[in-house]
Motif scaffolding. Sequence first.
Motif, PDB file in Angstrom:
ATOM      1  N   THR A   3       0.843  -1.200   0.000  1.00  0.00           N
ATOM      2  CA  THR A   3       0.000   0.000   0.000  1.00  0.00           C
ATOM      3  C   THR A   3       0.877   1.248   0.000  1.00  0.00           C
ATOM      4  O   THR A   3       1.862   1.334   0.734  1.00  0.00           O
ATOM      5  CB  THR A   3      -0.898  -0.015   1.258  1.00  0.00           C
ATOM      6  N   LEU A   4       0.479   2.196  -0.847  1.00  0.00           N
ATOM      7  CA  LEU A   4       1.196   3.473  -0.936  1.00  0.00           C
ATOM      8  C   LEU A   4       0.562   4.441   0.041  1.00  0.00           C
ATOM      9  O   LEU A   4      -0.651   4.672  -0.007  1.00  0.00           O
ATOM     10  CB  LEU A   4       1.009   3.991  -2.368  1.00  0.00           C
ATOM     11  N   ASN A   5       1.375   5.007   0.910  1.00  0.00           N
ATOM     12  CA  ASN A   5       0.821   5.933   1.907  1.00  0.00           C
ATOM     13  C   ASN A   5       1.117   7.371   1.470  1.00  0.00           C
ATOM     14  O   ASN A   5       2.261   7.808   1.483  1.00  0.00           O
ATOM     15  CB  ASN A   5       1.470   5.614   3.265  1.00  0.00           C
ATOM     16  N   ILE A   6       0.079   8.089   1.073  1.00  0.00           N
ATOM     17  CA  ILE A   6       0.259   9.472   0.607  1.00  0.00           C
ATOM     18  C   ILE A   6      -0.352  10.423   1.627  1.00  0.00           C
ATOM     19  O   ILE A   6      -1.540  10.319   1.956  1.00  0.00           O
ATOM     20  CB  ILE A   6      -0.395   9.697  -0.776  1.00  0.00           C
ATOM     21  N   ALA A   7       0.460  11.347   2.128  1.00  0.00           N
ATOM     22  CA  ALA A   7      -0.059  12.368   3.043  1.00  0.00           C
ATOM     23  C   ALA A   7      -0.610  13.528   2.221  1.00  0.00           C
ATOM     24  O   ALA A   7       0.009  13.956   1.243  1.00  0.00           O
ATOM     25  CB  ALA A   7       1.055  12.852   3.964  1.00  0.00           C
ATOM     26  N   LEU A   8      -1.789  14.013   2.602  1.00  0.00           N
ATOM     27  CA  LEU A   8      -2.429  15.125   1.900  1.00  0.00           C
ATOM     28  C   LEU A   8      -2.429  16.347   2.811  1.00  0.00           C
ATOM     29  O   LEU A   8      -3.067  16.341   3.867  1.00  0.00           O
ATOM     30  CB  LEU A   8      -3.874  14.771   1.527  1.00  0.00           C
ATOM     31  N   LEU A   9      -1.713  17.385   2.400  1.00  0.00           N
ATOM     32  CA  LEU A   9      -1.691  18.636   3.153  1.00  0.00           C
ATOM     33  C   LEU A   9      -2.291  19.712   2.249  1.00  0.00           C
ATOM     34  O   LEU A   9      -1.592  20.327   1.443  1.00  0.00           O
ATOM     35  CB  LEU A   9      -0.253  19.016   3.547  1.00  0.00           C
ATOM     36  N   ALA A  10      -3.600  19.896   2.358  1.00  0.00           N
ATOM     37  CA  ALA A  10      -4.291  20.790   1.415  1.00  0.00           C
ATOM     38  C   ALA A  10      -3.969  22.252   1.698  1.00  0.00           C
ATOM     39  O   ALA A  10      -3.832  23.049   0.784  1.00  0.00           O
ATOM     40  CB  ALA A  10      -5.798  20.551   1.485  1.00  0.00           C
ATOM     41  N   GLY A  11      -3.864  22.624   2.975  1.00  0.00           N
ATOM     42  CA  GLY A  11      -3.495  23.999   3.332  1.00  0.00           C
ATOM     43  C   GLY A  11      -4.642  24.979   3.243  1.00  0.00           C
ATOM     44  O   GLY A  11      -5.774  24.666   3.626  1.00  0.00           O
ATOM     45  N   ASP A  12      -4.364  26.153   2.680  1.00  0.00           N
ATOM     46  CA  ASP A  12      -5.296  27.287   2.746  1.00  0.00           C
ATOM     47  C   ASP A  12      -5.815  27.681   1.368  1.00  0.00           C
ATOM     48  O   ASP A  12      -5.331  27.207   0.349  1.00  0.00           O
ATOM     49  CB  ASP A  12      -4.562  28.500   3.336  1.00  0.00           C
ATOM     50  N   ILE A  37      -3.832   2.532  -2.322  1.00  0.00           N
ATOM     51  CA  ILE A  37      -3.353   3.820  -1.798  1.00  0.00           C
ATOM     52  C   ILE A  37      -4.110   4.163  -0.526  1.00  0.00           C
ATOM     53  O   ILE A  37      -5.338   4.058  -0.465  1.00  0.00           O
ATOM     54  CB  ILE A  37      -3.523   4.942  -2.846  1.00  0.00           C
ATOM     55  N   GLN A  38      -3.342   4.573   0.481  1.00  0.00           N
ATOM     56  CA  GLN A  38      -3.955   5.008   1.727  1.00  0.00           C
ATOM     57  C   GLN A  38      -3.595   6.480   1.920  1.00  0.00           C
ATOM     58  O   GLN A  38      -2.422   6.844   1.773  1.00  0.00           O
ATOM     59  CB  GLN A  38      -3.382   4.189   2.869  1.00  0.00           C
ATOM     60  N   TYR A  39      -4.590   7.298   2.197  1.00  0.00           N
ATOM     61  CA  TYR A  39      -4.317   8.722   2.412  1.00  0.00           C
ATOM     62  C   TYR A  39      -4.313   9.037   3.900  1.00  0.00           C
ATOM     63  O   TYR A  39      -5.093   8.464   4.670  1.00  0.00           O
ATOM     64  CB  TYR A  39      -5.397   9.588   1.758  1.00  0.00           C
ATOM     65  N   SER A  40      -3.454   9.964   4.290  1.00  0.00           N
ATOM     66  CA  SER A  40      -3.572  10.527   5.632  1.00  0.00           C
ATOM     67  C   SER A  40      -3.578  12.048   5.468  1.00  0.00           C
ATOM     68  O   SER A  40      -2.786  12.583   4.688  1.00  0.00           O
ATOM     69  CB  SER A  40      -2.407  10.083   6.512  1.00  0.00           C
ATOM     70  N   THR A  41      -4.485  12.719   6.123  1.00  0.00           N
ATOM     71  CA  THR A  41      -4.573  14.172   5.957  1.00  0.00           C
ATOM     72  C   THR A  41      -3.984  14.871   7.173  1.00  0.00           C
ATOM     73  O   THR A  41      -3.996  14.322   8.285  1.00  0.00           O
ATOM     74  CB  THR A  41      -6.041  14.628   5.784  1.00  0.00           C
ATOM     75  N   ALA A  42      -3.456  16.071   6.963  1.00  0.00           N
ATOM     76  CA  ALA A  42      -2.870  16.811   8.081  1.00  0.00           C
ATOM     77  C   ALA A  42      -2.963  18.312   7.829  1.00  0.00           C
ATOM     78  O   ALA A  42      -3.114  18.758   6.691  1.00  0.00           O
ATOM     79  CB  ALA A  42      -1.410  16.390   8.278  1.00  0.00           C
ATOM     80  N   LEU A  43      -2.893  19.064   8.931  1.00  0.00           N
ATOM     81  CA  LEU A  43      -3.064  20.518   8.868  1.00  0.00           C
ATOM     82  C   LEU A  43      -1.741  21.222   8.596  1.00  0.00           C
ATOM     83  O   LEU A  43      -0.693  20.824   9.104  1.00  0.00           O
ATOM     84  CB  LEU A  43      -3.590  21.029  10.214  1.00  0.00           C
ATOM     85  N   VAL A  44      -1.832  22.320   7.835  1.00  0.00           N
ATOM     86  CA  VAL A  44      -0.649  23.158   7.618  1.00  0.00           C
ATOM     87  C   VAL A  44      -1.128  24.581   7.289  1.00  0.00           C
ATOM     88  O   VAL A  44      -2.253  24.769   6.830  1.00  0.00           O
ATOM     89  CB  VAL A  44       0.236  22.579   6.475  1.00  0.00           C
TER      90      VAL A  44
END
Length: 360
Positions: A3-12, A37-44
């Motif tokens: 599994t591909l782990n892609i972090a998503l930091l969408a921002g502003d 694919i597994q996504y993880s989201t985070a704040l920035v």
Amino acid sequence: MNTLNIALLAGDGIGPEIMNQAVKVVDAIANKHKLSIQYSTALVGATAIDKTGQPYPEETHQTCMKADAVLFGAIGHPKFDNDPNAKVRPEQGLLAMRKKLGLFANVRPVSVYASLLDRSPLKRERIEGADFVVVRELTGGIYFGQPRGRSEDGTKAFDTCVYEVYEIERIVKYAFETAMQRDKKLCMVDKANVLATSRLWRSVTDRIAEEYPEVVYSKMFVDNAAMQLIVNPTQFDVIVTGNMFGDILTDEASVLGGSLGLLPSSSVGKHTAIFEPIHGSYPQATGKNIANPMGMILSAAMLFDHLQMTAIGTEIRNAVEHCINKGVVTEDLAKPNEKTYTTTEIGDAVTQVINSSILI
Ligand SMILES: NC(=O)c1ccc[n+]([C@@H]2O[C@H](COP(=O)([O-])OP(=O)(O)OC[C@H]3O[C@@H](n4cnc5c(N)ncnc54)[C@H](O)[C@@H]3O)[C@@H](O)[C@H]2O)c1
């Protein structure tokens, strides 16, 4: 396959809108090629400051460290841009992320799509065939140097530009290696007639150039480079330069292709690589569904290149080009009175091409 782990930091700003389109495209690719694919989201950015007080919280850093790659939208908000006294700023999050992940090389490819030649404000005969890569140093120079700040009485402000030999060596080697895989031409851009840091860049780059005799190596002052990019952009293959010069020159170079919204980038170095469009959070467009998501989608293509899945990267680039050729573009690339498409419609159209229904 793992599994591909892609972090998503969408921002502003437009970050979340354009990120949704890139995820749509990555999902279509994953479906088609049976990738897990597994996504993880985070704040920035400003969003992270509002929720946690920090522009790049530790939790976000850990999410990036654990990921195979990061897709990043954009950061920045007018409430910080218009407040010179703000102690914590969204841009600090971007700089902290690059520094903590050790991402010293920002790679920004610039090319001109044949069907957009007439949409550039520049003349077709000047820009036709322009195809180069800017390798921008990302974790040093004036954006990071200490000391920086304002005097207590507010009458003086100062920034410091610092470069160490090892920082120049690693980015210049990266750029020469990039040139070896392209047309074997490298131009180093600096301001050595004025700046001590630029003179150090010159001596280090001259030395490393000797290790790459096949590469045609030249040097150019940044003020001249700013002009040459407009009057004769086809002369360039790989440009290597410092942090601030690269930042400014690539926004300028986006004019060749017709829109800042088209240009992707990758930031690579020690830890997880980040893939992001070169533009900012375009606050005026936030929530209007008008921003061009192609730079973000093309950044996802660079992500697959980086993970040794270049056929998938090419497939995404071809799908974007197909849409551009069919005139399926947002308002920034449309001619006057021409039909324009929304951010969401562009994501849908690229996805449709990938799914091979080609119904756009
Ligand atoms: N990497 C980043 O996250 C990044 C980079 C630059 C600026 N910023 C921040 O973004 C905010 C806005 O800065 P700015 O207005 O100088 O730069 P910007 O890149 O957000 O926008 C400049 C102009 O470029 C065009 N543009 C940008 N993105 C576009 C898109 N996707 N589609 C169509 N047109 C697009 C628009 O005409 C816009 O007015 C600020 O807070 C700034 O600090 C962030």
